[in-house]
Design a protein around this motif. Structure first.
Motif, short mmCIF file in Angstrom:
data_model
loop_
_atom_site.label_atom_id
_atom_site.label_comp_id
_atom_site.label_asym_id
_atom_site.label_seq_id
_atom_site.Cartn_x
_atom_site.Cartn_y
_atom_site.Cartn_z
N LEU A 5 0.84 -1.19 0.00
CA LEU A 5 0.00 0.00 0.00
C LEU A 5 0.88 1.24 0.00
O LEU A 5 1.89 1.31 0.69
N GLY A 6 0.48 2.21 -0.78
CA GLY A 6 1.22 3.46 -0.82
C GLY A 6 2.44 3.44 -1.71
O GLY A 6 3.14 4.45 -1.83
N GLY A 7 2.70 2.32 -2.37
CA GLY A 7 3.84 2.23 -3.27
C GLY A 7 3.40 2.07 -4.71
O GLY A 7 2.21 2.02 -5.01
N GLU A 8 4.36 2.02 -5.61
CA GLU A 8 4.06 1.84 -7.02
C GLU A 8 3.97 0.34 -7.34
O GLU A 8 4.99 -0.37 -7.21
N PRO A 9 2.81 -0.16 -7.75
CA PRO A 9 2.70 -1.59 -8.05
C PRO A 9 3.70 -2.06 -9.10
O PRO A 9 4.25 -3.17 -8.97
N ALA A 10 3.95 -1.24 -10.12
CA ALA A 10 4.87 -1.67 -11.18
C ALA A 10 6.25 -1.95 -10.62
O ALA A 10 6.89 -2.96 -10.98
N ALA A 11 6.74 -1.08 -9.75
CA ALA A 11 8.06 -1.28 -9.16
C ALA A 11 8.08 -2.51 -8.26
O ALA A 11 9.05 -3.28 -8.25
N ALA A 12 7.00 -2.69 -7.49
CA ALA A 12 6.93 -3.85 -6.60
C ALA A 12 6.92 -5.15 -7.40
O ALA A 12 7.64 -6.11 -7.06
N PHE A 13 6.13 -5.19 -8.47
CA PHE A 13 6.05 -6.42 -9.26
C PHE A 13 7.35 -6.68 -10.02
O PHE A 13 7.71 -7.83 -10.28
N ALA A 14 8.06 -5.61 -10.37
CA ALA A 14 9.37 -5.80 -11.00
C ALA A 14 10.33 -6.49 -10.02
O ALA A 14 11.12 -7.36 -10.41
N ARG A 15 10.25 -6.11 -8.73
CA ARG A 15 11.09 -6.77 -7.72
C ARG A 15 10.70 -8.24 -7.60
O ARG A 15 11.57 -9.11 -7.48
N LEU A 16 9.40 -8.50 -7.64
CA LEU A 16 8.95 -9.89 -7.53
C LEU A 16 9.46 -10.72 -8.69
O LEU A 16 9.86 -11.88 -8.51
N MET A 17 9.46 -10.16 -9.89
CA MET A 17 9.94 -10.90 -11.06
C MET A 17 11.43 -11.20 -10.93
O MET A 17 11.89 -12.29 -11.33
N ARG A 18 12.19 -10.26 -10.38
CA ARG A 18 13.63 -10.53 -10.16
C ARG A 18 13.82 -11.68 -9.17
O ARG A 18 14.67 -12.56 -9.37
N ILE A 19 13.02 -11.67 -8.12
CA ILE A 19 13.10 -12.74 -7.12
C ILE A 19 12.72 -14.08 -7.77
O ILE A 19 13.35 -15.11 -7.52
N SER A 20 11.70 -14.06 -8.62
CA SER A 20 11.27 -15.27 -9.31
C SER A 20 12.38 -15.81 -10.21
O SER A 20 12.64 -17.02 -10.23
N ARG A 21 13.02 -14.94 -10.95
CA ARG A 21 14.10 -15.40 -11.85
C ARG A 21 15.25 -16.00 -11.06
O ARG A 21 15.84 -17.01 -11.46
N GLU A 22 15.58 -15.37 -9.93
CA GLU A 22 16.66 -15.91 -9.09
C GLU A 22 16.27 -17.27 -8.52
O GLU A 22 17.09 -18.19 -8.45
N LEU A 23 15.01 -17.40 -8.12
CA LEU A 23 14.54 -18.68 -7.59
C LEU A 23 14.60 -19.77 -8.64
O LEU A 23 15.00 -20.91 -8.36
#
Length: 268
Positions: free
Chosen positions: A207-225
């Protein structure tokens, strides 16, 4: 009976219209992102009756989500004749694991080692119960690791928020999940349990953040996983208010509730 039939038909028509709009949004977002594949839709039916699940199934929905065990279990029992993939997406207490494994195909909220252990133990007992009752074996339980996507600044801000009376601070703020640094160790624990299957990751945009930036972080975590666990390809992200950003980032699954089902009914 005529009035009940009329009400049911009206509700199905309403759901069909809402579902059509959401599907068009997903299709448009997929095209805008230049993707060839659309994310899979999970309709979150929490607080809505089993009749709505039946309407959705008739309209082609094949995946539904719940976040409260008692409601989810009762609704699954009422609709066990339907061919649906059932996701548990809420914060899960370890003492609820033995209940959840009876109906859930996927648990999307793995966030701590104790929960991995509880679900693995519950699945072993579920296998034994089914064998004793002469029921078919249900195989493994797919789990997703829920990731807390808050930045350092957001974590510091939220730490200053007063704790909710009688509640969990993280859950109330919509911020459940494991720290990104803990994802790989949780994944290793899941992979060690023969009754669990690592599907990938899930997150809610802070909440209060940019969803696009948050989801970009999630995709990086997914690729590393996936470098260590190539089969863990699921990325569950995006809800009614931010599905376009999730599609653009590369989410494989979307969790949509209110835009399909409408305003929540009054709690009883």
């Amino acid at each position: 009976m005529t009035g009940q039939s009329s009400d049911s038909e009206a509700r199905r028509a309403d759901l069909a219209e809402r579902l059509g709009r959401v599907r068009r949004r997903i299709a448009d977002a997929t095209a805008a992102a230049g993707r060839a594949d659309e994310p899979e839709l999970i309709v979150v039916t929490k607080f809505f009756p089993a009749d709505d699940v039946r309407h959705l199934a008739a309209l082609g929905v094949r995946q539904v989500g719940e976040n409260r065990d008692q409601e989810a279990g009762a609704k699954a029992a009422d609709t066990d004749d339907l061919v649906l993939r059932r996701h548990f997406i809420g914060q899960l207490q370890t003492n609820k694991a033995k209940s959840v494994v009876k109906y859930a195909d996927v648990v999307q909220s793995i966030d701590r080692p104790q929960l991995v252990a509880a679900l693995g133990k519950a699945m072993r007992r579920e296998h034994e119960r089914r064998a004793e009752d002469g029921l078919p074996d249900r195989g493994t339980l797919e789990v997703l690791i829920q990731v807390d996507l808050r930045t350092a600044e957001q974590l510091e801000r939220d730490a200053r928020e007063p704790a909710p009376e009688g509640g969990n601070r993280a859950a109330t703020l919509g911020r459940g999940g494991a720290a990104p640094a803990d994802v790989h160790s949780l994944a290793a624990l899941v992979e060690e349990d023969p009754n669990l299957e690592l599907g990938g990751v899930m997150a809610v945009a802070p909440l209060g953040g940019e969803p696009a930036a948050a989801f970009a972080r999630l995709m990086r975590i997914s690729r590393e996983l996936q470098q260590e666990h190539p089969h863990a390809t699921t990325v569950s992200a995006g809800m009614s208010q931010d599905l376009e950003e999730a599609v653009a980032a590369g989410a494989t699954h979307l969790r949509i509730g209110s835009d399909v089902l409408g305003p929540r009914p009054p709690l009883r």
